[in-house]
Scaffold this motif. Structure first.
Motif, short mmCIF file in Angstrom:
data_model
loop_
_atom_site.label_atom_id
_atom_site.label_comp_id
_atom_site.label_asym_id
_atom_site.label_seq_id
_atom_site.Cartn_x
_atom_site.Cartn_y
_atom_site.Cartn_z
N GLY A 1 23.36 -4.21 55.88
CA GLY A 1 21.83 -3.77 56.29
C GLY A 1 21.76 -5.38 56.78
O GLY A 1 20.53 -5.69 56.25
N GLY A 2 21.93 -6.83 56.80
CA GLY A 2 21.78 -8.11 57.03
C GLY A 2 21.45 -9.01 55.38
O GLY A 2 20.71 -9.73 55.59
N MET B 1 14.76 -3.30 62.79
CA MET B 1 15.16 -2.80 63.90
C MET B 1 14.97 -1.88 63.48
O MET B 1 14.44 -0.90 64.71
N LEU B 2 15.78 -1.63 63.03
CA LEU B 2 15.99 0.70 63.14
C LEU B 2 14.75 0.97 62.81
O LEU B 2 14.98 2.06 63.69
N SER B 3 14.01 0.66 62.26
CA SER B 3 13.14 1.63 61.64
C SER B 3 11.93 1.75 63.24
O SER B 3 11.59 2.55 63.30
N LYS C 1 15.08 -4.97 50.25
CA LYS C 1 15.78 -4.09 50.80
C LYS C 1 14.88 -4.11 52.45
O LYS C 1 15.50 -2.99 53.03
N THR C 2 14.19 -4.45 52.54
CA THR C 2 14.49 -4.34 53.87
C THR C 2 14.97 -6.72 54.74
O THR C 2 14.24 -7.49 54.46
N THR D 1 20.53 1.77 69.65
CA THR D 1 20.51 0.77 69.42
C THR D 1 20.21 -0.45 69.90
O THR D 1 20.22 -1.16 69.87
N LEU D 2 21.66 -0.14 69.80
CA LEU D 2 22.44 -1.40 70.29
C LEU D 2 22.48 -1.98 71.48
O LEU D 2 23.34 -3.41 72.09
#
Length: 157
Positions: free
Chosen positions: A130-131, A10-12, A3-4, A147-148
């Motif tokens: 989420g990647g 980046m969001l964190s 989940k990472t 963020t982007l």
């Protein structure tokens, strides 16, 4: 499934409030975004897909509702270009560092200009990849845009 990802990191790091949602990814689905929406039990207009394209030969990223198609004319206009075309999957994977079906606009290997469909900004929360295949992040669309450093524009046909 981890989940990472680079996207969640980046969001964190940006201090964005988000939640992570895993679902059973179907590699044979005709339209991955719609399959994600169905698996999550969400309206497809709130599950956004990440597409990699080229405007006048330069890479760009666009984020649009999974049930809609991107207008190449509008995409080119959003970036002040003359023409736009979808990027080849292998090129998109090389540029982003993600696999097709798991491309996130967050944490890409190389930062490219990004546009988000302006209608999506009216939603309270949206889901964005989420990647990883089968992983979505849920967040406020304005947080995603900030963020982007994405431009908001009409992108859908």
């Amino acid at each position: 499934m981890s989940k990472t990802t680079r996207a969640t990191q980046m969001l964190s790091k940006a201090g964005v409030t988000f939640s992570v949602h895993a679902y059973d990814y179907d590699p044979n689905a005709e339209r991955v975004g719609l399959q994600a929406a169905e698996a999550l039990g969400e309206d497809p207009s709130r599950v956004l897909k990440t597409l990699m394209a080229e405007v006048d030969g330069k890479p760009v990223c666009c984020v649009v509702p999974s049930d809609r198609e991107v207008s190449m004319k509008k995409l080119a206009a959003a970036f002040g270009g003359k023409s736009a075309a979808m990027m080849k999957p292998a090129d998109a994977e090389r540029l982003t560092g993600y696999h097709v079906g798991g491309i996130s606009p967050f944490g890409q290997k190389k930062h490219v200009p990004t546009a988000i469909e302006e209608a999506a900004l009216a939603e309270v929360q949206v889901y964005i990849n989420g990647g990883q295949r089968g992983l979505q992040v849920r967040l406020a669309p304005r947080d995603a845009q900030a963020t982007l450093k994405a431009i908001a524009a009409p992108l859908i046909a």
